[in-house]
Enzyme design. Structure first.
Site, mmCIF file in Angstrom:
data_model
loop_
_atom_site.group_PDB
_atom_site.id
_atom_site.type_symbol
_atom_site.label_atom_id
_atom_site.label_comp_id
_atom_site.label_asym_id
_atom_site.label_seq_id
_atom_site.Cartn_x
_atom_site.Cartn_y
_atom_site.Cartn_z
ATOM 1 N N ASP A 31 0.636 -1.656 0.206
ATOM 2 C CA ASP A 31 -0.062 -0.072 0.308
ATOM 3 C C ASP A 31 0.657 1.321 0.069
ATOM 4 O O ASP A 31 2.176 1.605 0.835
ATOM 5 C CB ASP A 31 -0.432 0.050 1.219
ATOM 6 N N PHE A 74 -6.227 -4.275 -4.917
ATOM 7 C CA PHE A 74 -7.671 -3.503 -4.576
ATOM 8 C C PHE A 74 -7.112 -2.045 -4.949
ATOM 9 O O PHE A 74 -7.702 -0.980 -5.316
ATOM 10 C CB PHE A 74 -7.533 -3.198 -3.255
ATOM 11 N N SER A 118 -15.897 -3.407 -11.134
ATOM 12 C CA SER A 118 -17.302 -2.738 -10.651
ATOM 13 C C SER A 118 -17.966 -2.651 -11.382
ATOM 14 O O SER A 118 -17.925 -3.290 -12.236
ATOM 15 C CB SER A 118 -16.568 -1.168 -10.513
ATOM 16 N N TYR A 142 -14.106 5.805 -14.604
ATOM 17 C CA TYR A 142 -13.641 5.450 -13.886
ATOM 18 C C TYR A 142 -13.661 4.028 -14.200
ATOM 19 O O TYR A 142 -13.089 3.177 -13.775
ATOM 20 C CB TYR A 142 -14.745 5.896 -12.543
ATOM 21 N N LYS A 146 -11.502 0.294 -15.488
ATOM 22 C CA LYS A 146 -11.982 -0.815 -15.406
ATOM 23 C C LYS A 146 -12.410 -1.783 -16.080
ATOM 24 O O LYS A 146 -11.637 -3.166 -16.366
ATOM 25 C CB LYS A 146 -13.548 -0.181 -13.428
ATOM 26 N N PHE A 170 -21.028 -4.302 -6.378
ATOM 27 C CA PHE A 170 -22.117 -3.535 -6.519
ATOM 28 C C PHE A 170 -21.472 -3.233 -4.807
ATOM 29 O O PHE A 170 -20.421 -2.224 -5.217
ATOM 30 C CB PHE A 170 -23.397 -4.044 -5.939
ATOM 31 N N ARG A 222 -28.875 1.856 -4.551
ATOM 32 C CA ARG A 222 -28.324 -0.028 -5.055
ATOM 33 C C ARG A 222 -28.534 -0.820 -4.162
ATOM 34 O O ARG A 222 -29.284 -0.811 -4.116
ATOM 35 C CB ARG A 222 -27.619 1.277 -4.700
ATOM 36 N N ARG A 283 -25.979 13.581 -8.937
ATOM 37 C CA ARG A 283 -24.780 13.991 -9.704
ATOM 38 C C ARG A 283 -24.776 13.452 -10.763
ATOM 39 O O ARG A 283 -25.230 12.984 -10.812
ATOM 40 C CB ARG A 283 -23.399 12.656 -8.228
HETATM 41 N N1 UFG Z 1 -25.562 9.904 -2.097
HETATM 42 C C1 UFG Z 1 -26.017 11.188 -1.558
HETATM 43 N N2 UFG Z 1 -25.811 11.527 -1.150
HETATM 44 C C2 UFG Z 1 -24.133 10.857 -0.704
HETATM 45 C C3 UFG Z 1 -23.848 10.232 -1.049
HETATM 46 C C4 UFG Z 1 -24.717 8.908 -1.988
HETATM 47 O O1 UFG Z 1 -27.317 11.084 -1.976
HETATM 48 O O2 UFG Z 1 -24.082 12.236 0.619
HETATM 49 C C5 UFG Z 1 -26.312 9.162 -3.913
HETATM 50 C C6 UFG Z 1 -25.688 9.042 -4.566
HETATM 51 O O3 UFG Z 1 -26.244 9.695 -5.451
HETATM 52 C C7 UFG Z 1 -26.484 7.374 -5.412
HETATM 53 C C8 UFG Z 1 -26.311 6.682 -3.890
HETATM 54 O O4 UFG Z 1 -26.058 7.415 -2.546
HETATM 55 O O5 UFG Z 1 -27.494 7.500 -5.499
HETATM 56 C C9 UFG Z 1 -24.881 5.791 -3.603
HETATM 57 O O6 UFG Z 1 -24.252 6.222 -3.538
HETATM 58 P P1 UFG Z 1 -22.549 5.937 -3.246
HETATM 59 O O7 UFG Z 1 -21.398 6.993 -3.279
HETATM 60 O O8 UFG Z 1 -22.881 5.494 -2.173
HETATM 61 O O9 UFG Z 1 -22.854 4.801 -4.313
HETATM 62 P P2 UFG Z 1 -22.736 4.856 -6.137
HETATM 63 O O10 UFG Z 1 -23.281 3.558 -6.632
HETATM 64 O O11 UFG Z 1 -22.049 6.572 -6.688
HETATM 65 O O12 UFG Z 1 -21.085 4.092 -6.095
HETATM 66 C C10 UFG Z 1 -20.638 2.912 -6.278
HETATM 67 C C11 UFG Z 1 -19.213 2.470 -5.422
HETATM 68 C C12 UFG Z 1 -18.492 3.049 -6.976
HETATM 69 C C13 UFG Z 1 -18.800 2.522 -7.928
HETATM 70 C C14 UFG Z 1 -20.370 2.955 -8.884
HETATM 71 C C15 UFG Z 1 -20.832 1.926 -9.277
HETATM 72 O O13 UFG Z 1 -18.386 3.678 -4.597
HETATM 73 O O14 UFG Z 1 -16.888 2.759 -7.357
HETATM 74 O O15 UFG Z 1 -21.278 2.067 -7.079
HETATM 75 O O16 UFG Z 1 -21.095 0.705 -9.390
HETATM 76 F F1 UFG Z 1 -17.938 3.044 -9.153
#
Ligand code: UFG
Length: 327
Positions: A31, A74, A118, A142, A146, A170, A222, A283
């Site tokens: 790391d 990782f 991912s 990103y 991958k 996921f 999700r 976002r």
């Molecule tokens: N969200 C919020 N508020 C926050 C954080 C997230 O509303 O403060 C929402 C996001 O917009 C999304 C959901 O919650 O709709 C989940 O968001 P995360 O950031 O927890 O996770 P993501 O699905 O965006 O991302 C994850 C991984 C990434 C990967 C992605 C797709 O963290 O590395 O899944 O595989 F790219």
């Protein structure tokens, strides 16, 4: 069996290191501690090497010095938003560094590779749940890094006999049930830690990104998978490679999705606290629904979900964040 764990002091890497030790493997953590934390090195880890994957010569020396039989990779940058604003950083850290690691493996004839891929490789899904045969079309840099590595792995398998399992995660969530390890990103962008941290720190306000998705309550759905279950899948993937010598792409998810608002409701149930929030626009790069079919992981690896009930995810994460907030 000695295995090298790049990014072993990160969130998923540290939990997997712990599982590897539990199953009798000897993991060496590699790391650069740019986002990994010393605090996340699990007890019983015999070696920690602080080095950047940019350092090709240094990486090769590690392989020459140790009897490494497999690599679990990782180490990676993981923020979708940042990958739009600084793609070069993502292609360097995720793509070039992976090539450096693979080159050292080729030179020292290490054949087994477990890759942290991912759900982002699928892009906007046209079918839910998403199986591994779903088309791949990432919608952000990103996810493209991958997918590019996955393509490279296929070529290396054909040309050099590399054997790999690419695990398409996921949404990793939750924390080690022993509360030894947990999530510690800085900045934290993920939903569940942000919800819990907003309850522990009055200066942090939860923002919901997007309330106009085509879902039942307008917020994105999700598939949240407990990090300990995710970690165990890596051990199973390694055993699978040793036994079958067959390369695979495998989803790691639960077959079940929760909307952002459902996560808030379950959090209120777990913590007994009301979660205040503000609503913000979507976002960039967020899709409405990502839910995995995990049939392949179950059939091929014999993978079982022991901790991925959403309430267990939230309880373990809550214990971890309370512990670290008071430390
Ligand atoms: N969200 C919020 N508020 C926050 C954080 C997230 O509303 O403060 C929402 C996001 O917009 C999304 C959901 O919650 O709709 C989940 O968001 P995360 O950031 O927890 O996770 P993501 O699905 O965006 O991302 C994850 C991984 C990434 C990967 C992605 C797709 O963290 O590395 O899944 O595989 F790219």
């Amino acid at each position: 069996m000695t295995v090298l764990v790049s990014g072993g002091a990160g969130y998923i890497g540290s939990h997997t290191t712990k599982s590897l030790i539990k199953h009798g493997f000897d993991p060496i953590i590699l790391d650069n501690f740019s986002s990994g934390k010393k605090q996340l090195v699990p007890q019983g880890t015999s070696q920690i090497i602080e080095k950047d994957l940019k350092d090709k010569k240094g990486i090769l020396e590690i392989f020459q010095k140790h009897e490494i039989k497999a690599v679990l990779h990782f180490a990676s940058l993981i923020q979708v938003g940042e990958s739009y604003t600084d793609p070069h950083q993502y292609y360097s850290a995720n793509l070039i560094n992976s090539l450096n690691l693979l080159e050292a493996m080729l030179k020292t004839e290490v054949k087994y590779f477990i890759f942290s891929s991912s759900a982002a490789v699928y892009g906007t899904p046209n079918q839910i749940p998403i199986s591994e045969s779903h088309s791949v079309n990432p919608v952000n840099p990103y996810g493209r890094t991958k997918l590019m590595i996955e393509e490279i792995l296929k070529d290396y398998q054909r040309a050099y006999g590399l054997q790999f399992v690419s695990l398409r995660y996921f949404n990793a969530a939750g924390a080690d049930p022993d509360t030894e390890l947990g999530e510690m990103h800085d900045p934290e962008t993920h939903l569940i830690p942000n919800v819990l941290l907003s309850l522990l720190d009055r200066n942090r306000k939860l923002e919901i990104f997007g309330t106009d998705f085509p879902t039942k309550d307008g917020t994105a759905i999700r598939d949240y998978i407990h990090v300990t279950d995710l970690a165990e899948a890596h051990v199973l993937a390694l055993k699978y490679l040793k036994k079958h010598h067959q390369s695979e792409f495998i989803n790691l998810g639960t077959n079940q999705g929760y909307s952002v608002k459902e996560i808030l409701t379950r959090t209120e149930h777990t913590t007994g606290k009301k979660v205040p929030y503000t609503e913000k626009p979507r976002r960039k790069g967020d899709v409405a629904v990502l839910v995995a079919s995990h049939a392949k992981a179950q059939d091929l690896l014999g993978w079982e979900l022991n901790y991925s009930d959403i309430d267990i995810i939230l309880q373990t994460a809550w214990s971890w964040h309370k512990k670290t907030a008071n430390a």
